[in-house]
Enzyme design. Sequence first.
Site: not given
Length: 328
Positions: A15, A76, A107, A109, A130, A132, A134, A175-176, A258
């Site tokens: 992303g 991707r 992560d 990637s 990213t 997020d 995260d 924020g999944r 998005h």
Amino acid sequence: MSKSIKKIGVMTSGGDSPGMNAAIRAVVRTCAFHKVDCIGIYRGYQGLIEGDFKEMNARSVNNIVNKGGTILKSARSQEFRTVEGRKKAHSNAMEAGLDALVVIGGDGSFTGAMIFSQEFDFPVMGIPGTIDNDIYGTSSTLGYDTALNTVVEAIDKIRDTASSHNRLFFVEVMGRDVGHIALNAGVGAGAEEILIPEENLGKDRLLESLKRSRESGKTSSIVVVAEGDTTGENVFDLKDYVEQNLPEYEVRVSVLGHMQRGGSPSCWDRVLASRMGVKAVESLLDGKSNYMVGIQDSKITLCPIDQAVKGKTDIDLELLRVSDIMTT
């Protein structure tokens, strides 16, 4: 991996996030400063498989530090998950004379970079991009600060209409798996409640909070919901639940989606990207590989890429306490 580095490839993968272009610029110009050739790889690992390369120099990255997205595009690649796909990628890298790779992404990637490095003894360096935030091993990822500002600005505008019509708004943010955006933006925007994956507060707690807000004289409320929160099946399920149990509320849902990824990067993200890009190239030139560049306590650091992939970030529990106090 002690061979001399004379040509470095740079790519963006996964992303997109604000600050990726600033990082590309930093990598390219650091290569130019050290008289190392630089190759831009379009569309991430898929471009590496297809040989979608372009030589880059200091002038190739003029006027991109302020632009969102990525000039190298991103994609991707399912093919790169196969041994055959990675062999094609390595063959193209060798044919192009690449000696090392800088991967800007998350992560997933980094996992690809780590496997590629292990299979072909190929030097790699990661830069975390990213929104997020995260990724383990860095207190901030590229795009996170910009996304926070985008979300807070959107919530400020939503609050205007919520106040005008005495409405309750559920605002869903990205924020999944982690709630960093929801928690920080919620506190920054003065949300009445914040729902995140790390803390399932339950529907009863949500109702009690909204009742207290109503009884204290609040005529409108904002509830920030991370997309991975499990209080309800989804944000629309929460809307229906509140309407059924608190009919005095007129409830609306706004999914920011998005738009959080787009926009011109903040000053923080531009500076961070520049520092990380320099560190990535100079670390490769120093013979280092399989690291992710990060920032800890305002200092640029290196984290083993396998730790960045396997590690988990923690939510700021003190900020949760601050949030509870602020909603009094």
